[in-house]
Design an enzyme around this catalytic site. Sequence first.
Site, PDB file in Angstrom:
ATOM      1  N   GLY A 156      66.482  19.527 -34.753  1.00  0.00           N
ATOM      2  CA  GLY A 156      65.393  20.214 -34.095  1.00  0.00           C
ATOM      3  C   GLY A 156      64.043  19.722 -34.570  1.00  0.00           C
ATOM      4  O   GLY A 156      63.915  19.076 -35.619  1.00  0.00           O
ATOM      5  N   CYS A 157      63.010  20.042 -33.801  1.00  0.00           N
ATOM      6  CA  CYS A 157      61.666  19.565 -34.138  1.00  0.00           C
ATOM      7  C   CYS A 157      61.121  20.253 -35.388  1.00  0.00           C
ATOM      8  O   CYS A 157      60.584  19.598 -36.285  1.00  0.00           O
ATOM      9  CB  CYS A 157      60.730  19.749 -32.954  1.00  0.00           C
ATOM     10  SG  CYS A 157      60.806  21.383 -32.176  1.00  0.00           S
ATOM     11  N   HIS A 158      61.254  21.585 -35.466  1.00  0.00           N
ATOM     12  CA  HIS A 158      60.845  22.277 -36.683  1.00  0.00           C
ATOM     13  C   HIS A 158      61.647  21.759 -37.877  1.00  0.00           C
ATOM     14  O   HIS A 158      61.108  21.577 -38.974  1.00  0.00           O
ATOM     15  CB  HIS A 158      61.072  23.779 -36.550  1.00  0.00           C
ATOM     16  CG  HIS A 158      60.050  24.508 -35.750  1.00  0.00           C
ATOM     17  ND1 HIS A 158      58.734  24.611 -36.126  1.00  0.00           N
ATOM     18  CD2 HIS A 158      60.151  25.199 -34.576  1.00  0.00           C
ATOM     19  CE1 HIS A 158      58.064  25.329 -35.235  1.00  0.00           C
ATOM     20  NE2 HIS A 158      58.900  25.689 -34.288  1.00  0.00           N
ATOM     21  N   THR A 175      60.512  18.373 -39.201  1.00  0.00           N
ATOM     22  CA  THR A 175      59.218  18.484 -39.880  1.00  0.00           C
ATOM     23  C   THR A 175      59.356  19.034 -41.290  1.00  0.00           C
ATOM     24  O   THR A 175      58.648  18.606 -42.210  1.00  0.00           O
ATOM     25  CB  THR A 175      58.277  19.398 -39.070  1.00  0.00           C
ATOM     26  OG1 THR A 175      58.351  19.060 -37.691  1.00  0.00           O
ATOM     27  CG2 THR A 175      56.836  19.250 -39.533  1.00  0.00           C
TER      28      THR A 175
END
Length: 350
Positions: free
Chosen positions: A153-155, A158
């Site tokens: 996932g993007c979160h 990061t």
Amino acid sequence: MTDTVNVAILGASGYTGAELVRLLLRHPRVRVTALTADRKAGHAMADVFAQFSGIELPRLTSIGEFDLDAVDLVFCALPHGTTQQVIADLFARKPSLKVVDLSADFRLTDPAAYEEWYGHPHQALELQGGAVFGLTELNREAIKAARLVANPGCHSTTSILPIIPLLRERLINPDAIVINSATGMSGAGRGAKEEMLFSEVSEGVHAYGVGRHRHTAELDQEYEKAAGRSARATFTPMLLPMNRGIYATITVTLEAGATAEALHASLATTYWGEPFVQVLPLGKAPHSRHVRGSNNVQIGVIADRGPDRAIVISTLDNLVKGASGQAVQNMNLLCGFEETDGLGQLAIFP
């Protein structure tokens, strides 16, 4: 695989599907041979995304209509919970296929954790064991040998990239990681939602999924693996009125003898030579605008005023490194291409 691969993009009418098309059109060794979008089947891609006007692309079809025999690799940019059976069917029809899945359907290795966070049993357990978590910089060798890559996932991307090296080197307390992660609106997808209307989100910021966001399960999984024991981060996502980007501010508690300088040195050493991860000078905070449109991640380490704490800040473009760019990066590994192929674009600034 051959020097050129034929790829299909399932779910090409969403933001991540369109971003895959944008990136792959500049890839020197990829031919886009099939695009699917059930509700938009029969339309030209330019009818759905006008930025592709004048570019020759396959017409959108339903998933069952494209010629799988003419495809070497499939990107699945489908909604969570819909991909497991689709991929199982694809492998049943063509066992030699390579798949990069951008949904959450194969990210969690523990079926019980998947059921807890997604509310239903896993539908393709026979494939889950062979799926590789596709955080490229940390799982590069496993990805090269995989046939199914679960894009993070993007979160998650990061907040995992800057923290895993620190946990591995026992520099921070695994039970005292606090993450505030702010994302742009494209992370919510392209579907019409009342709460995503301009007047609902502009001129303000708000938290969502507090204490229960599904990406937390990915953080638990990867943090525990790195720490060698349980690790439970406090993760709070927030929605910002911008189109692209994620900006994670992570407060960590230092283990005895550790310093902000040691954290910075660990990250700088880990990511030295990585084409898409830049560790900024100690004390400098990154800006989301400096990675927009690129596959880059920028990380900053700043000493907190308390001697036992530090602040780690990480930012990326949620549609590129947080989704489609990382998927292309993983495809390059699967196919034996240069990892940077098709991903050389710099950030768009201002």
